[in-house]
Enzyme design. Structure first.
Site, short mmCIF file in Angstrom:
data_model
loop_
_atom_site.label_atom_id
_atom_site.label_comp_id
_atom_site.label_asym_id
_atom_site.label_seq_id
_atom_site.Cartn_x
_atom_site.Cartn_y
_atom_site.Cartn_z
N ASP A 194 0.85 -1.19 0.00
CA ASP A 194 0.00 0.00 0.00
C ASP A 194 0.89 1.24 0.00
OD1 ASP A 194 -2.32 1.47 0.02
OD2 ASP A 194 -2.61 1.35 2.18
N HIS A 201 -4.09 14.14 0.17
CA HIS A 201 -4.34 13.34 1.37
C HIS A 201 -3.18 13.47 2.36
CE1 HIS A 201 -5.48 10.04 3.99
NE2 HIS A 201 -4.31 9.45 3.76
N GLU A 267 -10.91 4.05 3.37
CA GLU A 267 -9.93 4.75 2.54
C GLU A 267 -10.19 4.39 1.09
OE1 GLU A 267 -6.09 5.42 5.50
OE2 GLU A 267 -5.95 3.94 3.89
N GLU A 269 -9.24 3.91 -2.51
CA GLU A 269 -8.00 3.69 -3.24
C GLU A 269 -8.28 3.00 -4.57
OE1 GLU A 269 -4.70 2.17 -1.07
OE2 GLU A 269 -5.49 2.77 0.90
N ASP A 302 -9.44 0.36 1.75
CA ASP A 302 -8.50 -0.11 2.76
C ASP A 302 -9.00 0.35 4.12
OD1 ASP A 302 -6.23 -1.44 3.61
OD2 ASP A 302 -4.97 0.34 3.51
N ARG A 306 -8.67 4.13 13.04
CA ARG A 306 -7.83 5.31 13.26
C ARG A 306 -7.26 5.39 14.67
NH1 ARG A 306 -6.34 6.60 8.26
NH2 ARG A 306 -8.11 7.15 6.93
N GLN A 309 -4.60 2.84 15.01
CA GLN A 309 -3.45 3.28 14.21
C GLN A 309 -2.63 4.34 14.95
OE1 GLN A 309 -4.58 4.69 10.33
NE2 GLN A 309 -2.50 5.27 9.75
N LYS A 322 -4.71 -1.73 9.95
CA LYS A 322 -4.98 -1.89 8.51
C LYS A 322 -5.18 -3.34 8.10
CE LYS A 322 -4.66 2.45 7.35
NZ LYS A 322 -3.81 2.88 6.23
N THR A 326 -9.24 -5.53 3.78
CA THR A 326 -9.08 -4.66 2.61
C THR A 326 -9.99 -5.22 1.51
OG1 THR A 326 -6.79 -4.12 3.17
CG2 THR A 326 -7.49 -3.74 0.90
N GLU A 483 -10.56 12.87 6.90
CA GLU A 483 -10.46 14.17 6.26
C GLU A 483 -11.81 14.85 6.12
OE1 GLU A 483 -7.44 13.85 2.75
OE2 GLU A 483 -8.22 11.84 3.18
#
Length: 537
Positions: A194, A201, A267, A269, A302, A306, A309, A322, A326, A483
């Site tokens: 990844d 971002h 996320e 992607e 993904d 948070r 993390q 993570k 996925t 975000e």
């Protein structure tokens, strides 16, 4: 260009020829699958012979077209079957094993059944690749063989070719409704990497945690930053994802706690599958050859915890936050299908080292959206409507019942409630929370692959490399809830009147993507997953 029925499909929209079907009036409304995705409702063409579809979010109809394909025949199935050139892995209703197939509208062409038709110079001795349970062997053959397979499918599905049109027995064996198949991942994914390649971002996250003066780390504009992900937890679209348990530190400076993640996120992607023969350990892939190693692209979510993390990422980066899951879309859009949508690469200052430089356009105009879907139980009188007038009637009935009970001095237990006066209706509400684009990538996929191998790291067909979260410059084009809610300080409104700072149990995240030409689309389909409650540990 190809995935597997039981786990994923590869789509390849090829061309710009109109789809003609003379019996328009006999064809019901349907959703056209274009490169593995829903592209809108079919509407009638002014000429009565060409299908149109209404683009998502657009009032203007546009032609359904397939790049490089001649006019297709209707397969005598009562409705038009659009060839998307997409291969996939599936378990078909007549079989218990996974099969490779190509999408034709709402049908699947079982390539095991027609493998003998791949009789070109590169594939005539490699027909076994269409009989396997994954696409890894086909991916390993290289770009020339991928193109020959596309050309063969174009020919066989052409209106001018009689191979399938005149063979009812072969059609019966080879064509299966998509609704009867179970989709799977297109390949065995040996390794998953990844990256962190969207400058918007990376800047947003840096501002949140380090301030605008130190938003980007010193290395960010010099190398495509990435980390090694967990391949075993990559799952196909539609697989539920469970909220994880783990260690978090809600209050800085205090002791950590253990329990369910409270800041669950998505996320957005886009990832690509590696193709070609395995590379040799110790031998980098030059950036001039990187394009021939990119088989095709898929959508990706993904999932990210948070708060887990934040506690774990120092000093080695994400780990359990993570690896919980996925999700990728079942459709893989081949690189050849994407090349017509190439756009200018983002300007890179300072100039990268020579091993990362390329002058050709290798960013792509892929329009991306994120929806959050909720399943709601709504109470509606008589299953008709839940308007204020009817709610008032229900309240009046409820109050009358209470007055009657009080008058009678009845001591018997009564379970009459407002819900008894209403009837539950299940209703799903979907809210688009972001619209962004792959073109906002700072580092290209060629640069990612070249950097990945510069130390001599070897690659295998079926390896997966992801872009990292894709965010645009505007606040409604961010690719994560972190975000969009700006670290939980700005609730994101949803269509049902509720709001989100991070994901709640029961939320279904739906990522969609497509490229759009002058009169056609190349669709990626959707990448979906529903968040389940954490286990009680």
């Amino acid at each position: 260009m190809y995935p597997h029925f039981h786990e994923g499909r590869i789509v390849d929209l090829m061309g710009e020829n109109h789809l003609h079907y003379p019996g328009w009036d006999s064809i019901p409304d349907l959703s056209v699958i274009g490169i593995g995705g829903h592209v809108g409702q079919v509407v009638k063409s002014p000429s009565d012979t060409v299908y149109h579809r209404r683009g998502v979010g657009s009032s203007n109809p546009c032609r359904v077209a397939i790049s490089g394909l001649p006019t297709l025949w209707g397969l005598e199935l009562g409705s038009l079957r659009q060839f998307t050139g997409s291969l996939s892995i599936t378990v078909l209703p007549r079989h218990v094993t996974r099969r490779v197939g190509v999408a034709i509208g709402d049908q699947i062409l079982d390539l095991n059944a027609v493998s003998h038709l791949f009789d070109g110079p590169l594939l005539k001795d490699q027909q076994f690749v269409f009989k396997e349970a994954t696409l890894n062997s086909f991916m390993s053959l290289g770009r020339a063989a991928w193109k020959e397979a596309r050309d063969t499918l174009q020919r066989v599905l052409s209106v001018n070719d009689q191979t399938l049109q005149q063979n009812a027995e072969l059609r019966a064996r080879a064509l299966v409704p998509q609704s009867s198949a179970t989709m799977h991942l297109p390949a065995h994914i040996g390794d998953y990497t990844d990256f962190y390649s969207s400058i918007h971002h990376a800047t947003n996250v840096g501002i949140m945690f380090r301030g605008p003066e130190n938003a980007l780390m010193p290395n960010w504009k010099h190398i495509p930053v990435g980390y090694h992900g967990r391949a075993s937890s990559v799952v196909v679209s539609g697989t539920p994802i469970r909220r994880p348990n783990g260690q978090t530190c809600p209050v800085d400076g205090e002791a950590p706690v253990f329990g369910p993640c409270r800041l669950m996120d998505f996320e957005l992607e886009v990832a690509f599958f590696v193709g070609g023969p395995p590379t040799t350990l110790g031998k980098p892939v030059p950036i001039q050859e990187a394009q021939d190693r990119i088989f095709g692209m898929v959508l990706m979510n993904d999932w990210s915890a948070r708060d887990i993390q934040k506690w774990e990422y120092v000093p080695l980066g994400p780990f359990l936050s993570k690896s919980l899951g996925t999700t990728i879309s079942p459709w893989v859009v081949t690189l050849d299908a994407l090349l017509p949508f190439a756009v200018d690469n983002m300007e890179q200052v300072p100039q990268p080292f020579p091993y990362l430089r390329h002058d050709d356009k290798f960013n792509f105009d892929i329009k991306l959206t994120i929806d959050i879907k909720r399943q709601l139980s709504i109470y509606s009188p008589g299953l008709v409507v839940y308007g204020l007038t009817f709610i008032g009637m229900a309240l009046a009935k409820f109050q009358q019942t209470l007055r009657t009970l009080a008058t009678r001095h009845d001591t018997t237990r009564h379970d009459t409630t407002l819900q008894d006066c209403l009837f539950p209706v299940e209703r799903s509400v979907s809210s688009t929370v972001s619209r962004t684009n792959y073109k906002y990538m700072y580092w290209t996929s060629k640069q990612q692959l070249a950097h990945h191998t510069i130390t001599g790291c070897n690659l295998n067909p079926g390896d997966l490399m992801a872009s990292g979260t894709i965010s645009g410059p505007a606040s409604d084009s961010f690719g994560s809830m972190l975000e969009l809610s700006w670290r939980g300080t700005k609730p994101v409104p949803l269509a049902d009147g509720s709001s989100r700072k991070f994901l709640q149990d029961g939320d279904e995240v739906i990522i969609r993507g497509y490229c759009e030409g002058d009169s056609y689309r190349v669709g990626f389909g959707s990448c979906t997953g529903k968040l389940l409650p954490a286990l009680n540990l």
